[in-house]
Design a protein around this motif. Structure first.
Motif, PDB file in Angstrom:
ATOM      1  N   GLN A 121      87.220   9.228  52.466  1.00 52.68           N
ATOM      2  CA  GLN A 121      85.990   9.639  51.798  1.00 52.68           C
ATOM      3  C   GLN A 121      85.558   8.536  50.833  1.00 52.68           C
ATOM      4  O   GLN A 121      86.360   8.056  50.026  1.00 52.68           O
ATOM      5  N   GLY A 122      84.298   8.115  50.954  1.00 53.34           N
ATOM      6  CA  GLY A 122      83.851   7.016  50.112  1.00 53.34           C
ATOM      7  C   GLY A 122      82.361   7.065  49.819  1.00 53.34           C
ATOM      8  O   GLY A 122      81.621   7.906  50.345  1.00 53.34           O
ATOM      9  N   THR A 123      81.944   6.130  48.980  1.00 55.26           N
ATOM     10  CA  THR A 123      80.560   6.065  48.516  1.00 55.26           C
ATOM     11  C   THR A 123      80.021   4.654  48.688  1.00 55.26           C
ATOM     12  O   THR A 123      80.520   3.717  48.059  1.00 55.26           O
ATOM     13  N   PRO A 124      79.004   4.452  49.521  1.00 57.64           N
ATOM     14  CA  PRO A 124      78.418   3.114  49.666  1.00 57.64           C
ATOM     15  C   PRO A 124      77.514   2.803  48.468  1.00 57.64           C
ATOM     16  O   PRO A 124      76.897   3.697  47.886  1.00 57.64           O
ATOM     17  N   TYR A 125      77.438   1.544  48.119  1.00 59.78           N
ATOM     18  CA  TYR A 125      76.591   1.142  46.998  1.00 59.78           C
ATOM     19  C   TYR A 125      76.115  -0.301  47.193  1.00 59.78           C
ATOM     20  O   TYR A 125      76.706  -1.087  47.947  1.00 59.78           O
ATOM     21  N   VAL A 126      75.034  -0.612  46.511  1.00 61.22           N
ATOM     22  CA  VAL A 126      74.559  -1.993  46.426  1.00 61.22           C
ATOM     23  C   VAL A 126      74.123  -2.210  44.982  1.00 61.22           C
ATOM     24  O   VAL A 126      73.610  -1.285  44.335  1.00 61.22           O
ATOM     25  N   ARG A 127      74.344  -3.399  44.480  1.00 69.31           N
ATOM     26  CA  ARG A 127      73.976  -3.672  43.103  1.00 69.31           C
ATOM     27  C   ARG A 127      73.562  -5.128  42.930  1.00 69.31           C
ATOM     28  O   ARG A 127      73.879  -5.977  43.767  1.00 69.31           O
ATOM     29  N   MET A 128      72.840  -5.382  41.877  1.00 68.01           N
ATOM     30  CA  MET A 128      72.386  -6.737  41.565  1.00 68.01           C
ATOM     31  C   MET A 128      72.763  -7.055  40.130  1.00 68.01           C
ATOM     32  O   MET A 128      72.547  -6.246  39.217  1.00 68.01           O
ATOM     33  N   GLU A 129      73.322  -8.214  39.936  1.00 70.33           N
ATOM     34  CA  GLU A 129      73.579  -8.723  38.595  1.00 70.33           C
ATOM     35  C   GLU A 129      72.677  -9.932  38.365  1.00 70.33           C
ATOM     36  O   GLU A 129      72.563 -10.799  39.233  1.00 70.33           O
ATOM     37  N   ARG A 130      72.045  -9.971  37.191  1.00 73.71           N
ATOM     38  CA  ARG A 130      71.224 -11.139  36.880  1.00 73.71           C
ATOM     39  C   ARG A 130      71.298 -11.470  35.393  1.00 73.71           C
ATOM     40  O   ARG A 130      71.253 -10.565  34.551  1.00 73.71           O
ATOM     41  N   GLN A 131      71.411 -12.732  35.113  1.00 73.45           N
ATOM     42  CA  GLN A 131      71.314 -13.217  33.745  1.00 73.45           C
ATOM     43  C   GLN A 131      69.841 -13.412  33.414  1.00 73.45           C
ATOM     44  O   GLN A 131      69.167 -14.249  34.003  1.00 73.45           O
ATOM     45  N   HIS A 132      69.343 -12.591  32.497  1.00 74.08           N
ATOM     46  CA  HIS A 132      67.924 -12.668  32.133  1.00 74.08           C
ATOM     47  C   HIS A 132      67.720 -13.798  31.135  1.00 74.08           C
ATOM     48  O   HIS A 132      68.254 -13.772  30.022  1.00 74.08           O
ATOM     49  N   VAL A 133      66.950 -14.791  31.553  1.00 78.35           N
ATOM     50  CA  VAL A 133      66.597 -15.909  30.682  1.00 78.35           C
ATOM     51  C   VAL A 133      65.087 -15.877  30.492  1.00 78.35           C
ATOM     52  O   VAL A 133      64.339 -15.983  31.468  1.00 78.35           O
ATOM     53  N   PRO A 134      64.594 -15.702  29.275  1.00 77.93           N
ATOM     54  CA  PRO A 134      63.140 -15.664  29.065  1.00 77.93           C
ATOM     55  C   PRO A 134      62.470 -16.911  29.623  1.00 77.93           C
ATOM     56  O   PRO A 134      63.014 -18.019  29.547  1.00 77.93           O
ATOM     57  N   ALA A 135      61.293 -16.714  30.215  1.00 81.12           N
ATOM     58  CA  ALA A 135      60.572 -17.833  30.834  1.00 81.12           C
ATOM     59  C   ALA A 135      60.126 -18.831  29.774  1.00 81.12           C
ATOM     60  O   ALA A 135      59.787 -18.468  28.647  1.00 81.12           O
ATOM     61  N   ARG A 136      60.131 -20.080  30.154  1.00 77.06           N
ATOM     62  CA  ARG A 136      59.563 -21.123  29.295  1.00 77.06           C
ATOM     63  C   ARG A 136      58.048 -21.032  29.394  1.00 77.06           C
ATOM     64  O   ARG A 136      57.471 -21.266  30.446  1.00 77.06           O
ATOM     65  N   ARG A 137      57.412 -20.669  28.306  1.00 77.92           N
ATOM     66  CA  ARG A 137      55.980 -20.433  28.326  1.00 77.92           C
ATOM     67  C   ARG A 137      55.214 -21.748  28.225  1.00 77.92           C
ATOM     68  O   ARG A 137      55.576 -22.632  27.466  1.00 77.92           O
ATOM     69  N   SER A 138      54.177 -21.828  29.014  1.00 80.57           N
ATOM     70  CA  SER A 138      53.293 -22.994  28.985  1.00 80.57           C
ATOM     71  C   SER A 138      51.862 -22.525  29.182  1.00 80.57           C
ATOM     72  O   SER A 138      51.572 -21.751  30.099  1.00 80.57           O
ATOM     73  N   TYR A 139      50.966 -22.994  28.331  1.00 75.19           N
ATOM     74  CA  TYR A 139      49.567 -22.554  28.391  1.00 75.19           C
ATOM     75  C   TYR A 139      48.887 -22.976  29.681  1.00 75.19           C
ATOM     76  O   TYR A 139      47.909 -22.377  30.088  1.00 75.19           O
ATOM     77  N   THR A 140      49.405 -24.017  30.336  1.00 75.88           N
ATOM     78  CA  THR A 140      48.770 -24.523  31.551  1.00 75.88           C
ATOM     79  C   THR A 140      49.580 -24.224  32.807  1.00 75.88           C
ATOM     80  O   THR A 140      49.240 -24.710  33.878  1.00 75.88           O
ATOM     81  N   SER A 141      50.654 -23.444  32.694  1.00 74.52           N
ATOM     82  CA  SER A 141      51.501 -23.158  33.855  1.00 74.52           C
ATOM     83  C   SER A 141      51.323 -21.730  34.322  1.00 74.52           C
ATOM     84  O   SER A 141      51.687 -20.793  33.603  1.00 74.52           O
ATOM     85  N   PRO A 142      50.798 -21.504  35.523  1.00 68.89           N
ATOM     86  CA  PRO A 142      50.647 -20.137  36.034  1.00 68.89           C
ATOM     87  C   PRO A 142      51.974 -19.431  36.223  1.00 68.89           C
ATOM     88  O   PRO A 142      52.034 -18.210  36.222  1.00 68.89           O
ATOM     89  N   ASP A 143      53.074 -20.198  36.395  1.00 65.86           N
ATOM     90  CA  ASP A 143      54.373 -19.583  36.638  1.00 65.86           C
ATOM     91  C   ASP A 143      54.865 -18.735  35.472  1.00 65.86           C
ATOM     92  O   ASP A 143      55.771 -17.925  35.641  1.00 65.86           O
ATOM     93  N   SER A 144      54.301 -18.921  34.294  1.00 63.05           N
ATOM     94  CA  SER A 144      54.779 -18.178  33.135  1.00 63.05           C
ATOM     95  C   SER A 144      53.878 -16.995  32.792  1.00 63.05           C
ATOM     96  O   SER A 144      54.029 -16.382  31.744  1.00 63.05           O
ATOM     97  N   TYR A 145      52.945 -16.657  33.677  1.00 63.78           N
ATOM     98  CA  TYR A 145      51.993 -15.590  33.366  1.00 63.78           C
ATOM     99  C   TYR A 145      52.518 -14.199  33.705  1.00 63.78           C
ATOM    100  O   TYR A 145      52.091 -13.216  33.127  1.00 63.78           O
TER     101      TYR A 145
END
Length: 562
Positions: free
Chosen positions: A207-231
């Motif tokens: 008898q068992g239980t299947p699972y899936v999980r995600m681990e992530r180190q949250h690092v705040p985005a480097r903000r840039s006024y001209t970079s769309p990647d930080s929006y």
């Protein structure tokens, strides 16, 4: 509404719209302290946890998951290299889990094709991995993400002409069971099927239980006024089968999230990319999200978070093994693929409040792009299409503006006559408008039509990965970023100046001066916006100039004939 109020409304709408977009970009860029580096080991209050999600038979189909303790991450052991036409991945023998994923068709910087976009990563500073397994309700030997798995080869490559690649890993453990993880990769696809099976020995049960999980180190985005990647939003997302919730990391540190869901999924999203896990929709899964904050000088600067989906307790026998298939997605937010993977998974592409207009706008743009093969030309052609749809309405406004321009001298004469009588001036002007069949309010129509599309184009360009680093022509090699040489904003200022010369002059000198500087103000706003947005605005303004020029000619011809 008289002409003066009409002009004021135009100015206020334009300035308010541009100020709103500027505030949105500014708030996204500077709401988080810029330039935060990943914290060192001395600055870390906790690291990603590796406790096994545990359920007992008494909990039935809704297992209770305890918050994992903070402990050092397990080692990955040997790495199995898997390469498809779109993904370059590593699977760790320790746990049999995905621990690294490079996107072969996406670069961090298009001028540096050697630096691929990496999502999953087993390094400490940017730790981001999938983990999965089946935990035993009775303890003992169990094929969890802490176990060891072996594969027949350490190198798998999707060969030319091959549409599917299967990677099988067998659990190395003692006990009355055998277990296997099977990954299935497909050509051109970022979704990965993960099947887990547990087979008890003959004559026994488990008898068992299947699972899936995600681990992530949250690092705040480097903000840039001209970079769309930080929006865009960066962080965890939970979907409950009806709506999904973006969970701010700060809030998750304070209050973990737990819920039982059928047909849900979880993901970690960022601008243009995501990693998501979609459990089977035929059973209720317990979802858990928790985080541990990391502080520098008393300020929260990031930390690890864990997203987990735990399935119901399942009985297995040798005749009927336990078998569960999860779908993992690691890649760009390609809306067509996301729609096929999970219910409403495409909603991770966030167009904000403009979604009702931006979503069909993107659909039309994508369809046109399929014909022309260039997003810049697609923007131009869709702008032409929008202009054609609203041609009759804008033509009515254009005729009113042309007539206003024609009666300009008579309005000036009325102003001189009634300069000390505002009530008399208003009455005389209304009589003049009625006689000449002029509607001053019609001048508001173009801006009222244009602004919603302006906002929608903005979000489509910023959020759609299909337009990320998309070239147009000549110096415009990224329509989702600002014009590097400011040529389009300069052309836009010139077009607006020419457009104001074709419009009736405001009766008030102050308003007239504001109209003269408006092109420069508008161009200054557009400097920081995506080049594709300025291309849309320039195309729309150019078409409006041509339309107004033709209408002015027609009105002049009609006046000469009477």
């Amino acid at each position: 509404m008289n002409n003066l109020n009409n002009i004021r409304l135009f100015l206020w709408l334009t300035l308010a719209g541009m100020a709103w977009l500027t505030y949105t970009a500014w708030n996204a860029n500077y709401s988080v302290r810029a330039g935060i580096n990943p914290p060192s080991a001395e600055q870390t209050s906790g690291t990603p946890a590796n406790d096994v999600p545990r359920a007992t038979p008494s909990t039935g189909s809704q297992p209770q998951v305890q918050a994992p303790p903070q402990q050092a991450a397990a080692t990955t052991g040997e790495l199995i290299h898997v390469r498809t036409d779109v993904l370059d991945l590593r699977i760790a023998s320790q746990g049999g889990d995905l621990v690294r994923a490079d996107l072969l068709q996406y670069f961090v910087d298009k001028d540096d094709p050697e630096h691929l976009m990496r999502l999953l990563d087993d390094s400490a500073a940017t730790h981001w991995v999938f983990q999965s397994g089946v935990s035993s309700t009775a303890g003992g030997a169990e094929p969890t993400h802490l176990g060891t798995f072996r594969s027949a080869s350490n190198e798998y490559v999707l060969a030319p002409g091959q549409d599917e690649l299967v990677v099988t890993l067998d659990w190395v453990g003692d006990g009355p069971i055998s277990a296997r993880k099977t990954y299935t990769f497909r050509r051109g696809r970022y979704d990965i099927a993960l099947n887990m099976t547990v087979t008890p020995a003959a004559g026994s049960s488990w008898q068992g239980t299947p699972y899936v999980r995600m681990e992530r180190q949250h690092v705040p985005a480097r903000r840039s006024y001209t970079s769309p990647d930080s929006y865009s939003f960066k962080g965890p997302v939970l979907y409950d089968g009806d709506s999904f919730e973006r969970i701010k990391f700060d809030d998750l540190v304070k209050t973990p999230e737990m819920q039982d869901v059928r047909g849900g999924w979880f993901a970690s999203i960022q601008h243009h990319f995501l990693a998501a896990a979609v459990p089977p929709s035929d059973a209720v899964y317990h979802y858990d999200a928790s985080a541990s904050g990391q502080y520098v000088d008393g300020e929260l600067v990031g930390g690890p978070f864990v997203l987990t989906a735990v399935g119901p307790v399942t009985d297995a026998t040798s005749a009927m093994p336990l078998s569960t298939t999860f779908t993992l997605f690691v890649g760009p937010k390609l809306q067509k693929q996301l729609q096929e993977v999970g219910s409403d998974l495409e909603r991770t592409v966030d167009y904000g409040i403009t979604t009702p207009l931006a979503q069909p706008l993107f659909t039309v743009l994508d369809w046109v792009h399929g014909w022309v093969g260039n997003w810049g030309w697609a923007i131009i052609l869709v702008t032409l299409l929008i202009k054609a749809v609203f041609y009759k309405l804008t033509a009515m406004s254009g005729r009113s503006m042309a007539k206003m321009r024609k009666i300009g001298p008579r309005m000036k004469a009325l102003q001189e006559r009634y300069k000390d009588d505002r009530e008399g001036l208003s009455k005389a002007m209304m009589e003049l408008y009625k006689k000449e069949k002029v509607n001053p309010a019609a001048g508001c129509l173009p801006i009222l039509i244009q602004m919603p599309f302006f906002f929608a184009f903005y979000w489509v360009l910023v959020e759609s990965v299909e337009m990320r680093q998309a070239p147009f022509a000549l110096w415009l090699q990224d329509l989702s970023a600002r014009d590097p040489f400011y040529v389009l904003p300069a052309c836009m200022a010139a077009a607006m100046f020419f457009q104001t010369r074709m419009s009736p002059a405001p009766p008030d000198p102050v308003q007239a001066r504001m109209m003269q500087i408006m092109p420069l103000v508008f161009a200054a706003f557009l400097v920081v916006f995506p080049a594709g947005l300025v291309l849309y605005q320039l195309t729309n303004t150019s078409l409006s100039i041509l339309q107004q020029w033709r209408i002015n000619k027609l009105v002049a011809r009609e006046s000469a004939a009477t």
